[in-house]
Design an enzyme around this catalytic site. Structure first.
Site, short mmCIF file in Angstrom:
data_model
loop_
_atom_site.label_atom_id
_atom_site.label_comp_id
_atom_site.label_asym_id
_atom_site.label_seq_id
_atom_site.Cartn_x
_atom_site.Cartn_y
_atom_site.Cartn_z
N CYS A 317 38.53 23.16 44.39
CA CYS A 317 37.72 24.25 44.02
C CYS A 317 37.76 25.55 44.72
O CYS A 317 37.75 25.51 45.81
CB CYS A 317 36.09 23.76 43.99
SG CYS A 317 35.82 22.25 43.13
N ARG A 326 35.12 40.83 40.57
CA ARG A 326 35.97 41.96 40.13
C ARG A 326 36.21 43.11 41.35
O ARG A 326 35.86 44.13 41.05
CB ARG A 326 34.91 42.48 38.76
CG ARG A 326 34.80 41.46 37.68
CD ARG A 326 34.43 42.23 36.52
NE ARG A 326 34.98 43.08 36.02
CZ ARG A 326 36.18 43.24 35.18
NH1 ARG A 326 36.36 41.85 34.79
NH2 ARG A 326 36.73 44.25 34.68
N ARG A 327 36.18 42.56 42.38
CA ARG A 327 36.48 43.53 43.63
C ARG A 327 37.65 43.17 44.37
O ARG A 327 37.73 43.68 45.42
CB ARG A 327 35.07 43.32 44.55
CG ARG A 327 33.92 44.28 43.68
CD ARG A 327 32.52 44.10 44.46
NE ARG A 327 32.51 44.36 45.77
CZ ARG A 327 31.55 44.25 46.71
NH1 ARG A 327 30.34 43.50 46.21
NH2 ARG A 327 31.57 44.43 48.02
N GLY A 328 38.32 42.13 43.85
CA GLY A 328 39.46 41.68 44.57
C GLY A 328 39.55 40.51 45.56
O GLY A 328 40.35 39.98 46.38
N TYR A 329 38.21 39.84 45.70
CA TYR A 329 38.04 38.96 46.48
C TYR A 329 38.62 37.59 46.02
O TYR A 329 39.12 36.70 46.92
CB TYR A 329 36.33 38.66 47.02
CG TYR A 329 35.64 40.00 47.56
CD1 TYR A 329 36.07 40.16 49.07
CD2 TYR A 329 34.75 40.67 47.06
CE1 TYR A 329 35.51 41.06 49.58
CE2 TYR A 329 34.11 41.63 47.99
CZ TYR A 329 34.75 41.90 49.37
OH TYR A 329 34.26 42.76 49.91
N GLY A 330 38.46 37.21 44.69
CA GLY A 330 39.18 35.98 44.35
C GLY A 330 40.44 35.97 44.58
O GLY A 330 41.03 35.03 45.06
N GLU A 351 44.08 22.41 41.87
CA GLU A 351 43.71 21.39 41.02
C GLU A 351 43.37 21.72 39.86
O GLU A 351 42.68 22.69 39.49
CB GLU A 351 42.46 20.59 41.94
CG GLU A 351 42.06 19.28 40.96
CD GLU A 351 40.86 18.68 41.87
OE1 GLU A 351 39.97 18.46 41.39
OE2 GLU A 351 41.14 18.50 43.10
N SER A 355 38.97 26.80 35.74
CA SER A 355 38.05 27.59 34.94
C SER A 355 38.66 28.82 34.00
O SER A 355 39.88 29.10 34.60
CB SER A 355 36.71 28.00 35.69
OG SER A 355 37.30 29.20 36.52
#
Length: 461
Positions: A317, A326-330, A351, A355
């Site tokens: 997950c 929306r700040r580049g952390y993802g 996995e 989403s």
């Protein structure tokens, strides 16, 4: 025209809502629940073909009663335990699944097929040819149909292990509705998107208060303040394995820090629809990203991974909390997961299913990472630079199937005169360079202090 009293669960009708352009629209919605507050009816609606995070409670003024569709009457059919179904069927209810079909006439590239490259409409700036590659020592498996294109993410059967796993069999009327109104976490107030199985007595509260360091929940601000006088944590439990500037990553063992891990899963479930929560966190590691200031290490997001994965999963997950999206952390979380895979000497893949937001982030990361490799290739002796799928996978730790699906998604890979060619057009190159200028947050491998463990030799974890 129907009366308000006639509206029941399962009815469908247009409902007034504001779209992202702040304009009124009347999408078709289904009534999932009805409640009475001070003699006034409220209706919980799900907008058909919209994401569930937009579901909301509305009053009858926003309903178009002239176009109501009543649920079809169904014969009561006994279930396995002999009891009839309790929920009326909504009209024309069906599960729609998007399936991408690859034409049999289109060759699928192998990892080691030789290739040449030609300019695309005369505008290619980079030309890359694939050639036979080296064999990888570990994790060189055949094509996994589930992983061939992560855009669909529909597994053949739900996995039944882990803390948050895909399982739509429990998608009943209760779990289809948001049950927490608001969460206060540190200086942020979060509006949950989806159902999360917090204790029933907490679901009636206007605000649920969480300690931002240990994630324990309380029913009032006074409870939280009393807890903070006793809680000595100023960062997630576990080992800090990365720090650069104000960004840190903590590795948390789901067995050693069970309470924190379970509370983290409860919080994450508020923003992840495609997973069902289980309380067995023992087989998992959690990697929590934090931002540091004078008050402590504040949680930004996290990902979890199995200690032992037979399917090359390096993420179970993954979530960036809404205030930090929306700040580049993802993308930073994704990059860190692959940095761990590089240290482990493995290729990895997330996995499935992903989403909608997870898919966008992964597609963007894979595209930028692969294009970075291709554009950095140098030609030798005036010939076109050459690379294989295996080599791209080995350099990036991205699983081969994800490399292939990304090249196909970008329309970089073509079949010409018996060879596979990768063509980078001016538009692709310019778009990549613009995207990389905006990507300010990157993982510095020199700041990572991580020693992988061989969990297969450690008994019950």
């Amino acid at each position: 025209m129907a009366e308000v009293e006639e509206i029941t669960e399962g009815c469908r009708l247009p409902v007034l809502r504001r779209n992202q352009d702040n304009e009124d629209e009347w999408p078709l919605a289904e009534i999932l629940s009805v409640k009475d507050i001070s003699g006034r009816k409220h209706f919980y609606v799900h907008y058909i073909d919209f994401n569930k995070r937009l579901d909301e409670w509305v009053t009858h003024e926003r309903l178009d009663l002239k176009k109501i569709q009543f649920p079809k009457k169904e014969a009561k059919t006994p279930t396995k335990n002999g009891l009839p179904g309790s929920r009326p069927g909504s009209p024309e209810r069906e599960v729609k699944r998007k399936v991408e079909v690859v034409s049999p006439a289109t060759p699928v590239p192998s990892e080691t097929a030789p290739a040449s490259v030609f300019p695309q409409n005369g505008s290619a700036r980079r030309a890359v040819a694939a050639q036979p590659g080296r064999k990888r020592k570990s994790n060189c498996l055949g094509t996994d149909e589930d992983s061939q294109d992560s855009s669909d993410g529909i597994p053949s059967a739900p996995r039944m292990t882990g803390s948050l796993v895909s399982d739509r069999s429990h998608d009943d009327i209760v779990t289809r509705m948001k049950n927490i109104e608001c969460i206060e976490l540190g200086r942020h107030r979060l509006k949950p998107w989806y159902f999360s199985p917090y204790p029933q007595e907490l679901t009636t509260l206007p605000v649920l208060y969480l300690c931002e360091f240990c994630l324990k929940y309380g029913r009032s601000l006074k409870c939280l303040q009393r807890h903070l006088t006793k809680c000595d944590l100023r960062h997630p439990p576990g080992n800090e394995i990365y720090r650069k500037g104000t960004i840190s990553f903590f590795e948390i063992d789901g067995r050693k820090n069970k309470s924190y891990s379970q509370n983290l899963c409860l919080l994450a479930k508020c923003f992840l629809d495609h997973k069902t929560l289980y309380y067995d966190t023992d087989p998992f590691l959690f990697y929590v990203m934090t931002e540091y200031d004078c008050k402590g290490f504040h949680i930004v997001g996290y990902f979890s991974k199995e200690k032992e994965s037979t399917e090359d999963y390096n993420v179970a997950c993954i979530l960036t909390l809404p205030p930090y999206q929306r700040r580049g952390y993802g993308k930073l979380l994704i990059e860190f997961s692959y940095e761990l895979s590089k240290v482990e000497g493995k290729t990895g893949t997330p996995e499935k299913p992903l989403s909608d937001l997870g898919l966008l982030s992964y597609r963007s990361y894979w595209s930028q990472t692969i294009l970075e490799i291709l554009m950095g290739l140098k030609s030798e002796s005036g010939e076109r630079p050459q690379i294989t799928i295996n080599e791209i996978s080995e350099i990036t730790s991205i699983k081969k199937e994800d490399v292939i699906s990304t090249l196909q998604y970008l329309n970089l890979i073509n079949y010409y005169k018996g060879q596979y060619i990768l063509t980078l057009s001016e538009d692709i190159v310019d778009g990549h360079e613009r995207a990389m200028l905006k990507r300010l947050l990157r993982i510095d491998s020199k700041c990572l202090h991580f020693t992988p463990k061989d969990w297969s030799k450690r008994g019950k974890w």
